[in-house]
Design a protein around this motif. Structure first.
Motif, PDB file in Angstrom:
ATOM      1  N   ARG A 148      41.235 -10.801  -6.822  1.00 40.33           N
ATOM      2  CA  ARG A 148      41.074 -11.768  -5.953  1.00 40.33           C
ATOM      3  C   ARG A 148      39.799 -11.225  -5.083  1.00 40.33           C
ATOM      4  O   ARG A 148      39.967  -9.891  -4.894  1.00 40.33           O
ATOM      5  CB  ARG A 148      42.211 -11.739  -5.243  1.00 40.33           C
ATOM      6  N   CYS A 149      39.073 -12.083  -4.428  1.00 38.24           N
ATOM      7  CA  CYS A 149      37.891 -11.454  -3.601  1.00 38.24           C
ATOM      8  C   CYS A 149      38.648 -10.762  -2.548  1.00 38.24           C
ATOM      9  O   CYS A 149      39.483 -11.310  -1.930  1.00 38.24           O
ATOM     10  CB  CYS A 149      37.128 -12.500  -3.147  1.00 38.24           C
ATOM     11  N   PRO A 150      38.145  -9.378  -2.459  1.00 31.54           N
ATOM     12  CA  PRO A 150      38.823  -8.686  -1.179  1.00 31.54           C
ATOM     13  C   PRO A 150      38.583  -9.176   0.326  1.00 31.54           C
ATOM     14  O   PRO A 150      39.035  -8.715   1.113  1.00 31.54           O
ATOM     15  CB  PRO A 150      38.206  -7.344  -1.378  1.00 31.54           C
ATOM     16  N   CYS A 151      37.499 -10.209   0.475  1.00 36.64           N
ATOM     17  CA  CYS A 151      37.368 -10.695   1.759  1.00 36.64           C
ATOM     18  C   CYS A 151      38.329 -11.420   2.180  1.00 36.64           C
ATOM     19  O   CYS A 151      38.310 -11.900   3.631  1.00 36.64           O
ATOM     20  CB  CYS A 151      35.936 -11.316   1.782  1.00 36.64           C
ATOM     21  N   GLY A 152      39.054 -11.963   1.318  1.00 25.87           N
ATOM     22  CA  GLY A 152      40.320 -12.839   1.859  1.00 25.87           C
ATOM     23  C   GLY A 152      40.157 -14.357   1.588  1.00 25.87           C
ATOM     24  O   GLY A 152      40.788 -15.234   1.687  1.00 25.87           O
ATOM     25  N   CYS A 153      38.828 -14.753   0.818  1.00 24.60           N
ATOM     26  CA  CYS A 153      38.607 -16.024   0.540  1.00 24.60           C
ATOM     27  C   CYS A 153      39.411 -16.855  -0.478  1.00 24.60           C
ATOM     28  O   CYS A 153      39.261 -17.763  -0.833  1.00 24.60           O
ATOM     29  CB  CYS A 153      37.213 -16.294   0.470  1.00 24.60           C
ATOM     30  N   ARG A 154      40.078 -15.657  -1.311  1.00 26.00           N
ATOM     31  CA  ARG A 154      41.311 -15.942  -2.486  1.00 26.00           C
ATOM     32  C   ARG A 154      40.493 -16.514  -3.799  1.00 26.00           C
ATOM     33  O   ARG A 154      40.994 -16.818  -4.614  1.00 26.00           O
ATOM     34  CB  ARG A 154      42.003 -17.194  -2.047  1.00 26.00           C
ATOM     35  N   GLY A 173      30.066 -19.169  -3.008  1.00 26.68           N
ATOM     36  CA  GLY A 173      31.177 -18.746  -2.420  1.00 26.68           C
ATOM     37  C   GLY A 173      31.013 -18.440  -1.172  1.00 26.68           C
ATOM     38  O   GLY A 173      29.957 -18.507  -0.385  1.00 26.68           O
ATOM     39  N   CYS A 174      31.676 -17.128  -1.085  1.00 34.10           N
ATOM     40  CA  CYS A 174      31.756 -16.212   0.288  1.00 34.10           C
ATOM     41  C   CYS A 174      30.413 -15.300   0.230  1.00 34.10           C
ATOM     42  O   CYS A 174      30.139 -14.697   1.143  1.00 34.10           O
ATOM     43  CB  CYS A 174      33.099 -15.472   0.568  1.00 34.10           C
ATOM     44  N   ARG A 175      29.665 -15.137  -1.114  1.00 34.28           N
ATOM     45  CA  ARG A 175      28.673 -14.333  -1.318  1.00 34.28           C
ATOM     46  C   ARG A 175      29.003 -12.739  -0.527  1.00 34.28           C
ATOM     47  O   ARG A 175      28.284 -12.056  -0.101  1.00 34.28           O
ATOM     48  CB  ARG A 175      27.404 -14.677  -0.447  1.00 34.28           C
ATOM     49  N   SER A 176      30.314 -12.429  -1.054  1.00 31.43           N
ATOM     50  CA  SER A 176      30.692 -11.117  -0.576  1.00 31.43           C
ATOM     51  C   SER A 176      29.853  -9.997  -1.573  1.00 31.43           C
ATOM     52  O   SER A 176      29.539 -10.294  -2.611  1.00 31.43           O
ATOM     53  CB  SER A 176      32.010 -10.699  -0.862  1.00 31.43           C
ATOM     54  N   HIS A 177      29.304  -8.813  -0.973  1.00 32.55           N
ATOM     55  CA  HIS A 177      28.683  -8.016  -1.914  1.00 32.55           C
ATOM     56  C   HIS A 177      29.497  -6.717  -1.191  1.00 32.55           C
ATOM     57  O   HIS A 177      29.411  -6.275  -0.245  1.00 32.55           O
ATOM     58  CB  HIS A 177      27.426  -7.763  -1.260  1.00 32.55           C
TER      59      HIS A 177
HETATM   60 ZN   LIG Z   1      35.438 -13.715  -0.620  1.00 33.81          ZN
END
Ligand SMILES: [Zn+2]
Length: 113
Positions: free
Chosen positions: A52-58, A93-97
């Protein structure tokens, strides 16, 4: 003010602990994902990292580990801590890097905070 400083240090440590990532070897892609776990998928020879994306976006992130396909990620396990290379960068999506190094998430460009 000193107390406030300690409070922030404590608060920050709680936040940082949330960035810890564990790993689990599984034969198949899991039906249900736990937070903060990288699933190393494959019987004997792993072909996928999934989490799961660790940013919390699921959002579910899947990273190919087969050298023949691109892009391809590598993982190492040292002292029960997982390191994944190169960094993971969501294109939608959240574009987490972020980078996963020695069992913890390091955010790039402050994204996902
Ligand atoms: Zn995310």
């Amino acid at each position: 003010m000193r107390v406030l400083k300690y409070f922030f240090k404590w608060f920050w440590s709680l936040f940082r602990r949330k960035n810890e990532i564990d790993y689990l070897f599984v034969d198949d892609v899991p039906d249900h994902y736990a937070n903060h776990i990288v699933y190393i998928v494959g019987e004997g020879h792993s072909w996928l990292l999934s989490m799961r994306c660790p940013c919390g976006c699921r959002r579910i992130i899947k990273l190919n580990t087969l050298k023949d396909a691109k892009p391809c990620w590598k993982y190492y396990i040292e002292a029960n801590k997982i390191t994944i290379q190169p960094s993971v960068w969501g294109v939608d999506g959240c574009r987490s890097h972020f980078i996963i190094r020695k069992g913890s998430v390091k955010w790039v460009d402050g994204a996902g905070v």
